[in-house]
Design an enzyme around this catalytic site. Sequence first.
Site, mmCIF file in Angstrom:
data_model
loop_
_atom_site.group_PDB
_atom_site.id
_atom_site.type_symbol
_atom_site.label_atom_id
_atom_site.label_comp_id
_atom_site.label_asym_id
_atom_site.label_seq_id
_atom_site.Cartn_x
_atom_site.Cartn_y
_atom_site.Cartn_z
ATOM 1 C CB SER A 1 -0.926 -0.006 1.299
ATOM 2 O OG SER A 1 -1.827 0.986 0.898
ATOM 3 C CG HIS B 1 -4.283 -0.823 -0.884
ATOM 4 N ND1 HIS B 1 -4.143 -0.772 0.669
ATOM 5 C CD2 HIS B 1 -4.924 -2.194 -0.982
ATOM 6 C CE1 HIS B 1 -4.306 -2.089 1.084
ATOM 7 N NE2 HIS B 1 -4.880 -2.746 0.155
ATOM 8 C CG ASP C 1 -5.970 -5.320 2.449
ATOM 9 O OD1 ASP C 1 -6.365 -6.549 2.757
ATOM 10 O OD2 ASP C 1 -6.034 -4.943 1.096
#
Lengths: 194, 269
Positions: free
Chosen positions: A18, A45, A138
């Site tokens: 991310s 992401h 996540d």
Amino acid sequence: MAKNRLTSPCKAVVIGGSAGSIDVLMKLLPALRPDLSFSLLIVLHRRHSGESSLANLLSVKTVMPVREVEDKDPILPGQVYLAPADYHLLIEKNQYFSLDFSEKVNFSRPSLDVTFESAADAWGPEMVGILLSGANADGSDGLRAVKKAGGVIIAQKPETAQSAFMPQQAILSTPIDHVFDVVEIAEYINSINR
Amino acid sequence: MIEDIEVEWILNDLLDFYGYDFSNYSRASLKRRITRLMTMDRFPSFAEFRYRVRMDPDYLKRFVEEITVTVTEMFRDPHFYKSLRTEVVPTLGAKPFIRVWHAGCATGEEVYSMAILLKEAGLLHKSLLYATDLNPGVLEKARHGIFPMAPMKLYSENYIESGGLEDFSAYYTARYDQVKFDESLGEKMIFSTHNLVSDRSFNEFDLILCRNVLIYFDKDLQERVLNLFDESMGQLGYLALGSKETLNFSAIRQKYKQLNREKIWRKIG
Ligand SMILES: C[S@@+](CC[C@H](N)C(=O)[O-])C[C@H]1O[C@@H](n2cnc3c(N)ncnc32)[C@H](O)[C@@H]1O
């Protein structure tokens, strides 16, 4: 030694990241051997509007072909696959991708957990899961699924991550096989199947 | 996750008890959706879950809606709608009558987006939008033209990005946390259940949209469904797929020509 190396031939390395992960990939990709005998999957992401240029950005850093995945693409060794924006990336058992436009998971689509879990189910002990920098939780559940299925899991050393939260979270919640900086991650990947 | 064999058992039950054939759906997605549903609805075991699906037709309805993924948005992929607006809709204008088919329309956001494009081109009065889906529940929602308020800001941005010049909020009236779209948009829509796996072609169309539905099918079923679209396509009609779906592996490919970079093909053969 604990089982922190694959005992079966590796089919895929799945990298999730991310915030702060693009920089890591820009360093990691050029450090990899060009003749990897497995597939490299990257799930990041990102903001959803028009970022297909990310594939171009990454492809400059490697001689391996980089492809933003389309539905039902076959999964071939020696290729780098990037999850497209705004779809979850799933792995079918007969070596191809499916895309999924369902609810976000951990506020994310693609979600790292979704791909790690699907990869764990398809490849189990024949895969490595790597979690990079990020400010979100996540990926932890996904890595746990990979571990449970017999795969090897690696987290980026939090001190070396632009956003330490994500790898930190994974380290706290799961027995990680290796906590590596970028150079060590590259060395590890280069040593797979050799 | 549940076991592969358990997925097959459920699929067999659905066919035997209800006549639903999901055997050519993506296994990776089915497995994830079934596991997720079992967790959400707190089934203590697979056996109990299976029993409920077999015995309770009301629960079956929920099951099918959840495993088929009915998530959707208005003006999703604004550049796609821009292509529809600038390249497709103007060529449809010459026709005395325009027939559009939304296959897998979910709760109708895509259909309302299309109706807005046609209205702004002055063509809605001579258009008919057939919107079909496997799930009767989502069609019931679509018929009412009532959508949640929360994503309207995103939809409005998408609309502008798609080349929309009007005030998007003029198309609906807000009530609490919901909005109701203008009735004049809904008048030209016909909603009906249609299963792409088992139902036949029912008309001829100038434009068929089937977006983010084929991703849930395996390649064999994708090919069958693409052939169904081909049979239902009028001369020089358009086929629009989702942004990561393609016609390229299909036998019907040679009869179609892709427009620019969007997933829109025109039937030329
Ligand atoms: C992810 S939604 C796509 C909605 C919309 N087209 C979009 O792109 O935003 C997928 C839809 O396909 C429908 N569907 C799945 N299988 C189907 C089938 N066999 N026949 C008709 N519709 C189906 C589902 O019920 C769901 O509403």
